[in-house]
Design a protein around this motif. Structure first.
Motif, PDB file in Angstrom:
ATOM      1  N   UNK A  17      -9.177  -7.526  -0.804  1.00  0.00           N
ATOM      2  CA  UNK A  17      -9.995  -7.626   0.417  1.00  0.00           C
ATOM      3  C   UNK A  17     -10.538  -6.291   0.908  1.00  0.00           C
ATOM      4  N   UNK A  18     -10.044  -5.181   0.361  1.00  0.00           N
ATOM      5  CA  UNK A  18     -10.503  -3.862   0.805  1.00  0.00           C
ATOM      6  C   UNK A  18     -10.559  -2.943  -0.404  1.00  0.00           C
ATOM      7  N   UNK A  19     -11.744  -2.671  -0.873  1.00  0.00           N
ATOM      8  CA  UNK A  19     -11.885  -1.908  -2.114  1.00  0.00           C
ATOM      9  C   UNK A  19     -11.427  -0.456  -1.991  1.00  0.00           C
ATOM     10  N   UNK A  20     -11.236   0.030  -0.769  1.00  0.00           N
ATOM     11  CA  UNK A  20     -10.739   1.395  -0.582  1.00  0.00           C
ATOM     12  C   UNK A  20      -9.238   1.491  -0.819  1.00  0.00           C
ATOM     13  N   UNK A  21      -8.543   0.365  -0.795  1.00  0.00           N
ATOM     14  CA  UNK A  21      -7.081   0.329  -0.843  1.00  0.00           C
ATOM     15  C   UNK A  21      -6.594  -0.009  -2.244  1.00  0.00           C
ATOM     16  N   UNK A  22      -5.527   0.665  -2.644  1.00  0.00           N
ATOM     17  CA  UNK A  22      -4.835   0.343  -3.892  1.00  0.00           C
ATOM     18  C   UNK A  22      -3.448  -0.196  -3.541  1.00  0.00           C
ATOM     19  N   UNK A  23      -3.040  -1.209  -4.253  1.00  0.00           N
ATOM     20  CA  UNK A  23      -1.724  -1.817  -4.057  1.00  0.00           C
ATOM     21  C   UNK A  23      -0.846  -1.460  -5.259  1.00  0.00           C
ATOM     22  N   UNK A  24       0.435  -1.303  -4.993  1.00  0.00           N
ATOM     23  CA  UNK A  24       1.369  -0.865  -6.019  1.00  0.00           C
ATOM     24  C   UNK A  24       2.114  -2.056  -6.622  1.00  0.00           C
ATOM     25  N   UNK A  25       2.137  -2.080  -7.956  1.00  0.00           N
ATOM     26  CA  UNK A  25       2.784  -3.176  -8.682  1.00  0.00           C
ATOM     27  C   UNK A  25       3.613  -2.612  -9.823  1.00  0.00           C
ATOM     28  N   UNK A  78       0.870  -1.173   0.000  1.00  0.00           N
ATOM     29  CA  UNK A  78       0.000   0.000   0.000  1.00  0.00           C
ATOM     30  C   UNK A  78       0.907   1.222   0.000  1.00  0.00           C
ATOM     31  N   UNK A  79       0.379   2.360  -0.459  1.00  0.00           N
ATOM     32  CA  UNK A  79       1.181   3.576  -0.504  1.00  0.00           C
ATOM     33  C   UNK A  79       1.689   3.956   0.883  1.00  0.00           C
ATOM     34  N   UNK A  80       0.859   3.832   1.887  1.00  0.00           N
ATOM     35  CA  UNK A  80       1.264   4.200   3.243  1.00  0.00           C
ATOM     36  C   UNK A  80       2.418   3.316   3.716  1.00  0.00           C
ATOM     37  N   UNK A  81       2.373   2.034   3.376  1.00  0.00           N
ATOM     38  CA  UNK A  81       3.458   1.120   3.759  1.00  0.00           C
ATOM     39  C   UNK A  81       4.761   1.500   3.063  1.00  0.00           C
ATOM     40  N   UNK A  82       4.649   1.832   1.774  1.00  0.00           N
ATOM     41  CA  UNK A  82       5.836   2.213   1.013  1.00  0.00           C
ATOM     42  C   UNK A  82       6.413   3.526   1.534  1.00  0.00           C
ATOM     43  N   UNK A  83       5.556   4.482   1.856  1.00  0.00           N
ATOM     44  CA  UNK A  83       6.032   5.761   2.400  1.00  0.00           C
ATOM     45  C   UNK A  83       6.813   5.538   3.684  1.00  0.00           C
ATOM     46  N   UNK A  84       6.311   4.651   4.528  1.00  0.00           N
ATOM     47  CA  UNK A  84       7.008   4.360   5.781  1.00  0.00           C
ATOM     48  C   UNK A  84       8.359   3.700   5.523  1.00  0.00           C
ATOM     49  N   UNK A  85       8.393   2.742   4.614  1.00  0.00           N
ATOM     50  CA  UNK A  85       9.655   2.067   4.288  1.00  0.00           C
ATOM     51  C   UNK A  85      10.702   3.026   3.724  1.00  0.00           C
TER      52      UNK A  85
END
Length: 159
Positions: free
Chosen positions: A85-93, A50-57
Protein backbone atom coordinates in the motif's frame (compact mmCIF):
# COMPACT_ATOMS: atom_id res chain seq x y z
CA UNK A 1 17.28 3.28 49.44
CA UNK A 2 17.59 0.32 51.79
CA UNK A 3 20.50 -2.01 51.04
CA UNK A 4 18.23 -4.92 50.07
CA UNK A 5 16.57 -2.82 47.33
CA UNK A 6 19.90 -1.53 46.07
CA UNK A 7 21.39 -5.03 46.10
CA UNK A 8 18.32 -6.35 44.25
CA UNK A 9 18.76 -3.78 41.47
CA UNK A 10 22.49 -4.57 41.21
CA UNK A 11 21.78 -8.31 41.12
CA UNK A 12 19.11 -7.83 38.45
CA UNK A 13 21.56 -5.85 36.36
CA UNK A 14 24.28 -8.48 36.88
CA UNK A 15 21.96 -11.33 35.84
CA UNK A 16 20.88 -9.43 32.71
CA UNK A 17 24.50 -8.70 31.79
CA UNK A 18 25.57 -12.32 32.33
CA UNK A 19 22.63 -13.61 30.30
CA UNK A 20 23.53 -11.24 27.44
CA UNK A 21 27.19 -12.33 27.61
CA UNK A 22 26.26 -16.01 27.60
CA UNK A 23 23.78 -15.51 24.75
CA UNK A 24 26.43 -13.67 22.71
CA UNK A 25 28.90 -16.48 23.33
CA UNK A 26 26.44 -19.20 22.34
CA UNK A 27 24.99 -17.32 19.32
CA UNK A 28 28.47 -17.43 17.79
CA UNK A 29 27.98 -21.19 17.33
CA UNK A 30 25.49 -20.19 14.62
CA UNK A 31 27.62 -17.40 13.18
CA UNK A 32 25.36 -14.73 14.69
CA UNK A 33 25.45 -12.03 17.28
CA UNK A 34 22.84 -11.80 20.02
CA UNK A 35 21.46 -8.70 18.28
CA UNK A 36 21.02 -10.60 15.01
CA UNK A 37 19.37 -13.43 16.91
CA UNK A 38 16.94 -10.91 18.44
CA UNK A 39 16.04 -9.56 14.98
CA UNK A 40 15.37 -13.05 13.63
CA UNK A 41 13.38 -14.10 16.69
CA UNK A 42 11.20 -10.99 16.56
CA UNK A 43 10.56 -11.40 12.83
CA UNK A 44 9.61 -15.01 13.44
CA UNK A 45 6.71 -13.84 15.59
CA UNK A 46 5.97 -10.53 13.81
CA UNK A 47 6.88 -11.04 10.18
CA UNK A 48 6.24 -8.15 7.79
CA UNK A 49 7.23 -5.34 10.14
CA UNK A 50 8.62 -2.05 8.93
CA UNK A 51 12.17 -1.31 10.07
CA UNK A 52 10.99 1.52 12.31
CA UNK A 53 8.48 -0.80 14.00
CA UNK A 54 11.13 -3.46 14.56
CA UNK A 55 13.60 -0.90 15.94
CA UNK A 56 10.99 0.22 18.46
CA UNK A 57 10.18 -3.36 19.50
CA UNK A 58 13.86 -4.15 19.97
CA UNK A 59 14.57 -0.79 21.63
CA UNK A 60 17.49 0.01 19.36
CA UNK A 61 18.31 2.95 17.14
CA UNK A 62 17.07 2.66 13.53
CA UNK A 63 20.59 3.14 12.11
CA UNK A 64 21.87 0.26 14.26
CA UNK A 65 19.01 -1.93 13.06
CA UNK A 66 19.72 -1.01 9.42
CA UNK A 67 23.26 -2.40 9.73
CA UNK A 68 21.95 -5.60 11.36
CA UNK A 69 19.33 -6.05 8.65
CA UNK A 70 21.89 -5.41 5.90
CA UNK A 71 24.07 -8.21 7.31
CA UNK A 72 21.12 -10.59 7.64
CA UNK A 73 20.01 -9.78 4.09
CA UNK A 74 23.56 -10.40 2.82
CA UNK A 75 23.45 -13.76 4.62
CA UNK A 76 20.19 -14.63 2.87
CA UNK A 77 18.19 -14.91 6.10
CA UNK A 78 15.81 -11.98 5.67
CA UNK A 79 14.62 -9.85 2.80
CA UNK A 80 13.06 -6.46 2.34
CA UNK A 81 9.82 -6.54 0.37
CA UNK A 82 7.79 -3.60 -0.92
CA UNK A 83 4.73 -2.64 1.10
CA UNK A 84 1.61 -3.31 -1.01
CA UNK A 85 0.00 0.00 0.00
CA UNK A 86 2.99 2.36 0.28
CA UNK A 87 5.79 2.05 -2.23
CA UNK A 88 8.15 4.07 -0.02
CA UNK A 89 8.01 1.39 2.70
CA UNK A 90 9.85 -1.92 2.83
CA UNK A 91 8.62 -4.77 5.01
CA UNK A 92 10.92 -7.34 6.57
CA UNK A 93 10.41 -11.05 5.95
CA UNK A 94 12.31 -14.20 6.80
CA UNK A 95 13.59 -16.30 3.92
CA UNK A 96 13.26 -20.09 3.80
CA UNK A 97 16.97 -20.28 4.69
CA UNK A 98 16.13 -18.87 8.13
CA UNK A 99 13.82 -21.76 9.07
CA UNK A 100 16.45 -24.36 10.07
CA UNK A 101 18.53 -21.67 11.77
CA UNK A 102 15.53 -20.54 13.83
CA UNK A 103 14.91 -24.14 14.91
CA UNK A 104 18.49 -24.35 16.15
CA UNK A 105 18.18 -20.98 17.87
CA UNK A 106 14.98 -22.12 19.60
CA UNK A 107 16.90 -25.11 20.98
CA UNK A 108 19.71 -22.79 22.00
CA UNK A 109 17.26 -20.50 23.79
CA UNK A 110 15.85 -23.42 25.75
CA UNK A 111 19.39 -24.47 26.63
CA UNK A 112 20.30 -20.95 27.81
CA UNK A 113 17.29 -20.71 30.06
CA UNK A 114 17.81 -24.23 31.35
CA UNK A 115 21.28 -23.20 32.47
CA UNK A 116 20.14 -19.87 33.89
CA UNK A 117 17.15 -21.35 35.72
CA UNK A 118 18.63 -24.66 36.87
CA UNK A 119 17.67 -25.49 40.45
CA UNK A 120 14.76 -23.02 40.22
CA UNK A 121 11.23 -24.18 40.94
CA UNK A 122 8.38 -23.25 38.56
CA UNK A 123 6.56 -21.36 41.33
CA UNK A 124 9.69 -19.27 41.97
CA UNK A 125 9.84 -18.40 38.27
CA UNK A 126 6.14 -17.50 38.23
CA UNK A 127 6.53 -15.25 41.30
CA UNK A 128 9.57 -13.55 39.75
CA UNK A 129 7.62 -12.98 36.53
CA UNK A 130 4.83 -11.31 38.52
CA UNK A 131 7.39 -9.09 40.24
CA UNK A 132 8.99 -8.15 36.91
CA UNK A 133 5.57 -7.33 35.45
CA UNK A 134 4.87 -4.97 38.36
CA UNK A 135 8.30 -3.39 38.02
CA UNK A 136 7.78 -2.87 34.28
CA UNK A 137 4.38 -1.30 34.89
CA UNK A 138 5.84 0.98 37.58
CA UNK A 139 8.70 2.06 35.36
CA UNK A 140 6.51 2.61 32.30
CA UNK A 141 4.16 4.73 34.41
CA UNK A 142 7.05 6.79 35.76
CA UNK A 143 8.45 7.27 32.26
CA UNK A 144 5.07 8.28 30.80
CA UNK A 145 4.32 10.77 33.53
CA UNK A 146 7.87 12.05 33.70
CA UNK A 147 7.68 11.48 37.42
CA UNK A 148 11.03 11.72 39.09
CA UNK A 149 11.91 12.15 42.70
CA UNK A 150 14.35 14.68 44.04
CA UNK A 151 17.26 13.42 46.13
CA UNK A 152 15.60 14.80 49.27
CA UNK A 153 12.49 12.71 48.55
CA UNK A 154 14.49 9.49 48.23
CA UNK A 155 16.86 9.98 51.14
CA UNK A 156 16.00 8.03 54.24
CA UNK A 157 16.43 9.88 57.49
CA UNK A 158 17.79 7.87 60.38
CA UNK A 159 17.52 9.33 63.87
Amino acid sequence: MPFVQRDFVFALSDVARLLRTYADQEARRYGLTRAQWAVLARLETCEGLKQAELAELLDIQPITLTRLIDRLCDSGLIERRPDPTDRRVKRLHLTPAATPLLAGLADLGRELFSVALSDTEPDEIAETMRLFARMKDNLRGAIQTGKTRTPSETTEHHD
